[in-house]
Scaffold this motif. Structure first.
Motif, short mmCIF file in Angstrom:
data_model
loop_
_atom_site.label_atom_id
_atom_site.label_comp_id
_atom_site.label_asym_id
_atom_site.label_seq_id
_atom_site.Cartn_x
_atom_site.Cartn_y
_atom_site.Cartn_z
N GLU A 1 0.85 -1.20 0.00
CA GLU A 1 0.00 0.00 0.00
C GLU A 1 0.89 1.25 0.00
OE1 GLU A 1 -3.15 0.23 -0.36
OE2 GLU A 1 -3.59 -1.91 -0.33
N THR B 1 0.04 5.58 6.40
CA THR B 1 -0.57 4.43 5.72
C THR B 1 -1.55 3.72 6.65
OG1 THR B 1 1.44 4.16 4.42
CG2 THR B 1 -0.08 2.31 4.46
N ASN C 1 -5.52 3.11 5.90
CA ASN C 1 -5.80 1.76 5.41
C ASN C 1 -5.73 0.77 6.57
OD1 ASN C 1 -5.50 -0.90 4.23
ND2 ASN C 1 -5.10 0.11 2.29
N TYR D 1 -0.35 5.97 0.30
CA TYR D 1 -0.62 6.82 1.46
C TYR D 1 0.65 7.38 2.09
CZ TYR D 1 -4.99 4.22 1.00
OH TYR D 1 -6.13 3.64 0.51
#
Length: 246
Positions: free
Chosen positions: A150, A182, A186, A153
């Protein structure tokens, strides 16, 4: 889900990973994603993994098997960091050949990416990203960080605050804030957080920490970062509404 980050500085390397691989209302699983294969005095090797958990675990098993076989090519006898990156790529391809057909027949994505960084005695410290297909790219002073999972972010703070010339301590701070951003956006990324810092030419890892969800330092870092952002927003000049052409 995953977020792993490797930072290259002129004075060393910083590695950061979360430990969450699955998240839901009633399902959270944690597995280590950062692995230390260093031999103090000869080489430092840190590997971080992302993607299909069974695939990355299989790659780790192959690495350990080769280390146990004295006659095999392995992480402790390869001549350069580039050779290490290519070797890891070959292990990725091996697992892909074994598992990809059956996984894809069940509509399960095969993916396994890695970041490897470190230093072999007498050579420069280096950082690489290895793709599922086995090829790799190297971090450079112009592009001094590599990410897995991910990535979106935590990238803005790195773009704005991190440089190749940053100190190791500042790099570690940037890595932690990038990870926190992040996690904030998330839920698939979460503690424990592992952070490793390596000082170039020391050929040993002497700085590492593991931060749990209730760790006071992690909580205070998040709080201070949010408060400082809010303060900076309040200090920005007002929008010139009369001159914006609205």
């Amino acid at each position: 889900m995953t977020y792993c980050l490797g930072l290259l500085t002129q004075s060393g390397l910083v590695f950061t990973s979360d430990s969450r691989t699955n998240a839901g209302v009633d399902s959270v699983a944690t597995y280590a994603k950062l692995f230390d294969f260093s031999q103090e005095g000869d080489r430092v090797l840190v590997i971080m993994t992302s993607g299909n958990l069974s695939s990355s675990q299989s790659v780790m098993s192959l690495l350990k098997q080769d280390l146990e076989d004295a006659g095999a090519e392995n992480l402790h006898n390869l001549p350069s960091m580039y050779a290490v990156a290519r070797y890891l790529g070959s292990k990725n391809r091996t697992i892909a050949e074994w598992d990809r057909p059956s996984l894809e027949s069940s509509n399960i994505s095969f993916s396994s990416r890695m970041i490897v960084g470190g230093q072999i005695k007498g050579q420069a410290h280096e950082l690489y990203l290895i793709y599922t297909e086995g090829n790799c790219i190297q971090a450079t002073p112009e592009t001094p960080f590599l990410q897995l999972g991910e990535t979106k972010y935590g990238k803005p703070i790195l773009d704005r605050a991190f440089r190749y010339e940053s100190s190791l301590e500042d790099a570690a701070r940037c890595a932690l804030i990038s990870m926190d951003a992040t996690m904030r956006s998330n839920l698939g990324v979460g503690p424990p957080i592992e952070i490793v810092a390596y000082t170039a030419d020391s050929l040993r890892i002497s700085q590492r920490c593991r931060l749990g969800e209730q760790d006071e330092f992690l909580i205070n870092t998040r709080r201070q970062w949010e408060q400082e952002l809010q303060r900076l927003v309040a200090l920005m000049p007002p929008v010139p509404w009369d001159g914006c052409g609205c």
